[in-house]
Design a protein around this motif. Structure first.
Motif, PDB file in Angstrom:
ATOM      1  N   VAL A 128       0.848  -1.195   0.000  1.00  0.00           N
ATOM      2  CA  VAL A 128       0.000   0.000   0.000  1.00  0.00           C
ATOM      3  C   VAL A 128       0.885   1.248   0.000  1.00  0.00           C
ATOM      4  O   VAL A 128       2.040   1.194   0.411  1.00  0.00           O
ATOM      5  CB  VAL A 128      -0.938   0.006   1.232  1.00  0.00           C
ATOM      6  N   PRO A 129       0.341   2.385  -0.441  1.00  0.00           N
ATOM      7  CA  PRO A 129       1.159   3.589  -0.512  1.00  0.00           C
ATOM      8  C   PRO A 129       1.667   4.090   0.836  1.00  0.00           C
ATOM      9  O   PRO A 129       2.663   4.806   0.887  1.00  0.00           O
ATOM     10  CB  PRO A 129       0.248   4.627  -1.176  1.00  0.00           C
ATOM     11  N   ASN A 130       1.017   3.699   1.925  1.00  0.00           N
ATOM     12  CA  ASN A 130       1.505   4.079   3.250  1.00  0.00           C
ATOM     13  C   ASN A 130       2.360   2.976   3.871  1.00  0.00           C
ATOM     14  O   ASN A 130       2.706   3.052   5.042  1.00  0.00           O
ATOM     15  CB  ASN A 130       0.348   4.473   4.179  1.00  0.00           C
ATOM     16  N   GLY A 131       2.739   1.976   3.084  1.00  0.00           N
ATOM     17  CA  GLY A 131       3.634   0.919   3.558  1.00  0.00           C
ATOM     18  C   GLY A 131       5.078   1.385   3.521  1.00  0.00           C
ATOM     19  O   GLY A 131       5.410   2.404   2.902  1.00  0.00           O
ATOM     20  N   CYS A 132       5.951   0.625   4.165  1.00  0.00           N
ATOM     21  CA  CYS A 132       7.369   0.996   4.154  1.00  0.00           C
ATOM     22  C   CYS A 132       7.940   0.788   2.747  1.00  0.00           C
ATOM     23  O   CYS A 132       7.469  -0.055   1.981  1.00  0.00           O
ATOM     24  CB  CYS A 132       8.154   0.217   5.203  1.00  0.00           C
ATOM     25  N   ARG A 133       8.927   1.565   2.410  1.00  0.00           N
ATOM     26  CA  ARG A 133       9.446   1.553   1.038  1.00  0.00           C
ATOM     27  C   ARG A 133      10.059   0.207   0.660  1.00  0.00           C
ATOM     28  O   ARG A 133      10.008  -0.199  -0.499  1.00  0.00           O
ATOM     29  CB  ARG A 133      10.398   2.703   0.798  1.00  0.00           C
ATOM     30  N   GLU A 134      10.622  -0.516   1.634  1.00  0.00           N
ATOM     31  CA  GLU A 134      11.222  -1.814   1.329  1.00  0.00           C
ATOM     32  C   GLU A 134      10.172  -2.832   0.882  1.00  0.00           C
ATOM     33  O   GLU A 134      10.405  -3.611  -0.048  1.00  0.00           O
ATOM     34  CB  GLU A 134      11.989  -2.352   2.549  1.00  0.00           C
ATOM     35  N   THR A 135       9.019  -2.814   1.533  1.00  0.00           N
ATOM     36  CA  THR A 135       7.944  -3.725   1.156  1.00  0.00           C
ATOM     37  C   THR A 135       7.323  -3.286  -0.163  1.00  0.00           C
ATOM     38  O   THR A 135       7.030  -4.123  -1.021  1.00  0.00           O
ATOM     39  CB  THR A 135       6.900  -3.825   2.281  1.00  0.00           C
ATOM     40  N   GLN A 136       7.146  -2.010  -0.354  1.00  0.00           N
ATOM     41  CA  GLN A 136       6.645  -1.512  -1.635  1.00  0.00           C
ATOM     42  C   GLN A 136       7.575  -1.932  -2.779  1.00  0.00           C
ATOM     43  O   GLN A 136       7.104  -2.308  -3.859  1.00  0.00           O
ATOM     44  CB  GLN A 136       6.525   0.008  -1.627  1.00  0.00           C
ATOM     45  N   ALA A 137       8.877  -1.886  -2.541  1.00  0.00           N
ATOM     46  CA  ALA A 137       9.859  -2.175  -3.594  1.00  0.00           C
ATOM     47  C   ALA A 137       9.795  -3.616  -4.088  1.00  0.00           C
ATOM     48  O   ALA A 137      10.099  -3.882  -5.257  1.00  0.00           O
ATOM     49  CB  ALA A 137      11.272  -1.853  -3.094  1.00  0.00           C
ATOM     50  N   VAL A 138       9.392  -4.555  -3.238  1.00  0.00           N
ATOM     51  CA  VAL A 138       9.342  -5.961  -3.658  1.00  0.00           C
ATOM     52  C   VAL A 138       7.947  -6.380  -4.117  1.00  0.00           C
ATOM     53  O   VAL A 138       7.765  -7.489  -4.627  1.00  0.00           O
ATOM     54  CB  VAL A 138       9.842  -6.925  -2.550  1.00  0.00           C
ATOM     55  N   ALA A 139       6.963  -5.498  -3.966  1.00  0.00           N
ATOM     56  CA  ALA A 139       5.584  -5.823  -4.331  1.00  0.00           C
ATOM     57  C   ALA A 139       5.401  -5.791  -5.848  1.00  0.00           C
ATOM     58  O   ALA A 139       6.024  -4.985  -6.543  1.00  0.00           O
ATOM     59  CB  ALA A 139       4.620  -4.835  -3.669  1.00  0.00           C
ATOM     60  N   ASP A 140       4.527  -6.670  -6.334  1.00  0.00           N
ATOM     61  CA  ASP A 140       4.144  -6.619  -7.744  1.00  0.00           C
ATOM     62  C   ASP A 140       3.293  -5.386  -8.009  1.00  0.00           C
ATOM     63  O   ASP A 140       3.382  -4.788  -9.080  1.00  0.00           O
ATOM     64  CB  ASP A 140       3.333  -7.874  -8.119  1.00  0.00           C
ATOM     65  N   ILE A 141       2.463  -5.042  -7.033  1.00  0.00           N
ATOM     66  CA  ILE A 141       1.634  -3.851  -7.160  1.00  0.00           C
ATOM     67  C   ILE A 141       1.554  -3.117  -5.821  1.00  0.00           C
ATOM     68  O   ILE A 141       1.624  -3.733  -4.758  1.00  0.00           O
ATOM     69  CB  ILE A 141       0.188  -4.169  -7.639  1.00  0.00           C
TER      70      ILE A 141
END
Length: 176
Positions: free
Chosen positions: A130-143
């Motif tokens: 999600v957009p309010n998630g930490c950047r490391e988790t966002q970076a590995v997400a497909d979306i």
């Protein structure tokens, strides 16, 4: 969030949608009242999306690091039978649940927002943050969803899976 060909191919295979709670099903705030009772707010449209996925045979799971009677109640209200609380090892819990259900990780979606979710988001067939998630988790997400956790992000993913699997029109038709 766009349904690209790559995301559509991943979402078509999903048979299990697992998610964290704080920051995903809720906005991540933990509120204690004057009686020292923890409260959480859940977004009702997320629940409609979860019920829709269930109606088309997709298993739903909650994997959370905290243990909360409010989460147990919400899971019960939504008919979520795969409730795993008190687990910081989200990937291990996801893998064990997939094994129990006879699924490969490619058939699992996982949605998380913080570092304990990182490996599960990365290794799932469809990893979501999600957009309010930490950047490391966002970076590995497909979306990364357009909406924030606790504010319709789960529904956004449910709708995406319904579209990818060709169920969205049937889902909408039941309300017309």
């Amino acid at each position: 969030m766009q349904l690209t060909d790559s995301i559509k191919q991943k979402a078509e295979k999903i048979k299990l949608f697992a998610m964290d709670v704080d920051g995903i099903l809720s906005d991540g705030k933990i509120i204690y009242n004057s009686y020292d009772v923890e409260t959480k707010a859940f977004f009702v449209q997320d629940g409609v999306g979860i019920k829709a996925l269930q109606s088309f045979g997709i298993e739903i799971a909650i994997i959370t690091g905290r243990t909360s009677p409010m989460v147990e109640r919400r899971a019960r209200e939504l008919g979520i039978t795969h409730l795993i609380q008190g687990r910081d090892d989200k990937f291990t819990a996801l893998q064990a649940l997939a094994d129990t259900l006879g699924l490969s990780l490619h058939e699992c979606a996982y949605m998380g927002d913080d570092l304990p979710d990182l490996k599960a988001v990365r290794e799932a067939g469809l990893g979501i943050s999600v957009p309010n998630g930490c950047r490391e988790t966002q970076a590995v997400a497909d979306i990364v969803t357009d909406k924030t956790g606790g504010n319709g992000a789960v529904r956004e993913v449910c709708d995406l899976i319904l579209h990818a699997q060709g169920h969205y029109d049937a889902f909408i038709a039941q309300f017309e």
